[in-house]
Motif scaffolding. Structure first.
Motif, mmCIF file in Angstrom:
data_model
loop_
_atom_site.group_PDB
_atom_site.id
_atom_site.type_symbol
_atom_site.label_atom_id
_atom_site.label_comp_id
_atom_site.label_asym_id
_atom_site.label_seq_id
_atom_site.Cartn_x
_atom_site.Cartn_y
_atom_site.Cartn_z
ATOM 1 N N VAL A 151 125.124 -32.729 67.680
ATOM 2 C CA VAL A 151 126.288 -33.336 67.029
ATOM 3 C C VAL A 151 127.530 -33.162 67.894
ATOM 4 O O VAL A 151 128.330 -34.088 68.071
ATOM 5 N N ALA A 152 127.691 -31.932 68.434
ATOM 6 C CA ALA A 152 128.854 -31.684 69.294
ATOM 7 C C ALA A 152 128.816 -32.566 70.533
ATOM 8 O O ALA A 152 129.834 -33.135 70.951
ATOM 9 N N ARG A 154 127.235 -35.448 70.801
ATOM 10 C CA ARG A 154 127.461 -36.830 70.396
ATOM 11 C C ARG A 154 128.936 -37.064 70.081
ATOM 12 O O ARG A 154 129.483 -38.134 70.374
ATOM 13 N N THR A 155 129.581 -36.046 69.475
ATOM 14 C CA THR A 155 131.006 -36.163 69.170
ATOM 15 C C THR A 155 131.815 -36.330 70.446
ATOM 16 O O THR A 155 132.747 -37.151 70.515
ATOM 17 N N LEU A 158 131.197 -39.851 71.670
ATOM 18 C CA LEU A 158 131.942 -40.838 70.881
ATOM 19 C C LEU A 158 133.434 -40.762 71.178
ATOM 20 O O LEU A 158 134.110 -41.787 71.252
ATOM 21 N N SER A 159 133.931 -39.536 71.350
ATOM 22 C CA SER A 159 135.341 -39.378 71.694
ATOM 23 C C SER A 159 135.647 -40.016 73.042
ATOM 24 O O SER A 159 136.669 -40.705 73.209
#
Length: 552
Positions: A151-152, A154-155, A158-159
């Motif tokens: 998740v981190a 992917r975050t 995405l950022s």
């Protein structure tokens, strides 16, 4: 798992009572944990000693008493769990309170045994259960950590993608702003020079050629405007005006602009306004006319005969606003369902083939729909192939205020003639670096009876403003040495120049360009290319306004 099945385990017993330790040791042997080859259980009498042994020898399981000389209660469990994260803990205690057992499990233990109430079988099951549970908890922890890492990651991706998209959007906006300037600057020269030639032309054939050239230039300008409009809409930078206007006048103006094209094809134009509609509305009349021009232009393009009818009616209303519905019906070729599905998408036409009969850039309808959506409505089409089409749009408009009636009176004479009569010889400064545009502006102002002088860059404009007595300044935005924004700020600081009208005459057509001009101290923003009559009207307005505030 093989180690678990053979019970060849290293067990740490943290117990301060030697008798209790001896009993636990017997139960372990009887439960099968002390056969030949198995390591003897480790023994620690305090929490500190137990923590040290656990860290040094890494046992497979810990049997932990809750009451020790240096610790007691749940703090004992928490301290041991903090010291060794992945070793299963079975609590041994004389306290049989159910709530304490639950708290111990929540604190990090895998099982809870009460002294005097367990035998070798219960101890063996507890150890095996603790080992299995600990292993599953460890797997769950690792899986959760893996998910959190994903998740981190992917975050971050995405950022980064968002930042890249924003950077690309800024780059696109900058490119469009530059392209707007680069396209509009020569367009202003082409249209201005063509207009100058038309003023001097006497040969009918030359006049015809020049009019056709001017028409082609205006068509090219409309394409440029469409591209800029769709880019502003997609980047959410299109700003709608809120002014009172006459609905009758707005529709009449739009149809008047299409009369020549309709008559050339033998088409008749008619319109009807529902009497229930108030004539005075508040909104963006320019964008309303733009939708009408797009719809009627398409109707003329795709019709070979018959009539084109514009209808305005009330779709919804309340005490403050009206949902206006505009319909443009034709008797043209009609549109198939497959073609209708593509109509309101950017850069598409109903006929996209190389040998298509009808032109168009594919932007008019999508712009109309986006404007209608921005105005709280929608747009669409009802059509049957071979039986004509009806394009419609709705838009939410406020009811116009009675104290702010639009000025529909026609001027007594053209602005150019008024300038020549009332402001003959008035000195005007033109700051423009493009030679062709400078020549056009100078001629138009001279033709209106004014006395223009030219500056080719911002610094020169400042020096001329310092030395000269000008009634008005036309200021280009992009110039070498010093741009128009910087020059305006400098001129405003000169003695007596705080109130002189400074008009931005620029090819930079975006809203932020207008804001930059106004914040620098300019009085208004005029986009290139500008029609000669429109330029004269604006100059006349500001000269009159300036004269009103000059002391007698």
């Amino acid at each position: 798992m093989a180690k678990l099945l053979h019970d060849n385990l290293l067990i740490l017993v943290v117990e301060d009572d030697p008798g209790d330790f001896g009993l636990v040791r017997v139960h372990l042997r009887q439960a099968g944990f002390g056969h030949v080859g198995s390591p003897d259980p480790l023994w620690a009498k305090t929490l500190a000693e137990g923590v040290a042994v656990a860290k040094a020898d890494r046992p497979d399981a810990i049997l932990l008493d809750l009451s020790l000389p240096d610790s007691s209660g749940l703090d004992t469990v928490r301290a041991m769990r903090a010291a060794v994260r992945d070793v299963p803990i079975v609590v041994l205690t004389g306290n049989d309170e159910h709530s304490l057992a639950l708290d111990a499990l929540e604190a990090g233990a895998q099982d809870y045994l009460v002294k005097g109430q367990f035998d070798q079988d219960m101890l063996g099951r507890a150890l095996r259960y603790a080992l299995v549970r600990s292993k599953l908890e460890l797997q769950l922890l690792r899986h959760r950590q893996h998910l959190e890492d994903r998740v981190a990651e992917r975050t971050v991706q995405l950022s980064q993608a968002r930042d890249d998209a924003e950077a690309a959007n800024r780059a696109k906006s900058m490119f469009l702003a530059n392209m707007s300037h680069e396209l509009r600057t020569p367009m202003n020269g082409v249209m201005g020079m063509t207009d100058l030639a038309l003023r001097r032309a006497t040969d009918p054939k030359q006049i015809e050629w020049l009019n056709k050239s001017q028409g082609a230039a205006k068509h090219l300008l409309s394409v440029i405007n469409d591209i800029l409009d769709i880019s502003q809409i997609e980047s959410e930078r299109l700003i709608l005006e809120e002014t009172n206007f006459s609905l009758t006048e707005a529709i009449g103006d739009a149809l008047h602009m299409q009369e020549v094209q309709a008559q050339a094809k033998g088409l008749s134009l008619s319109w009807h306004i529902d009497p229930a509609l108030p004539n005075l509305l508040c909104g963006d009349a320019v964008r309303l006319r733009q939708i009408l021009l797009n719809f009627t232009g398409n109707a003329i393009k795709f019709s070979e005969r018959g009539q084109i009818t514009v209808r305005a009616s009330v779709a919804e209303e309340d005490s403050l606003s009206v949902l206006l519905k505009i319909e443009v019906a034709d008797q043209g070729i009609g549109i198939s369902p497959e073609q209708q599905a593509r109509l309101f998408h950017a850069f598409t036409q109903a006929d996209g083939s190389m040998n298509r009969k009808y032109g168009g850039n594919g932007l008019g309808l999508i712009i109309s729909k986006r404007i209608a959506l921005l105005m709280g409505g929608d747009a669409g089409v009802i059509s049957e192939e071979g039986h004509g089409s009806t394009f419609w749009a709705t838009m939410r408009l406020r009811r116009g205020g009675a104290d702010s009636q639009p000025d529909v009176s026609a001027p007594a004479e053209p602005a150019r003639e008024t300038l020549a009569r009332d402001f003959a010889g008035v000195r005007v400064l033109v700051a423009e670096d493009d030679p062709m545009n400078r020549e056009v502006m100078m001629f138009l102002l001279e033709d209106a009876g004014l006395a223009p002088e030219a500056a080719s860059n911002g610094r020169e404009a400042v020096e001329m403003a310092r030395a000269g007595d000008y009634a008005l300044i036309l200021m280009d935005m992009q110039m070498p040495i010093m741009n128009g924004v910087e020059a305006t700020r400098a001129i405003r600081l000169l003695p007596g120049m705080a109130a002189i009208p400074i008009l931005a005459l620029t090819a930079n057509a975006f809203g932020e360009d207008r804001d930059a001009c106004l914040s620098a101290g300019m009085d208004t923003h005029i986009g290139k290319p500008v029609e000669p009559d429109a330029l004269c009207a604006i100059v006349l307005h500001w000269l009159r306004k300036s004269a009103e505030v000059v002391p007698a």
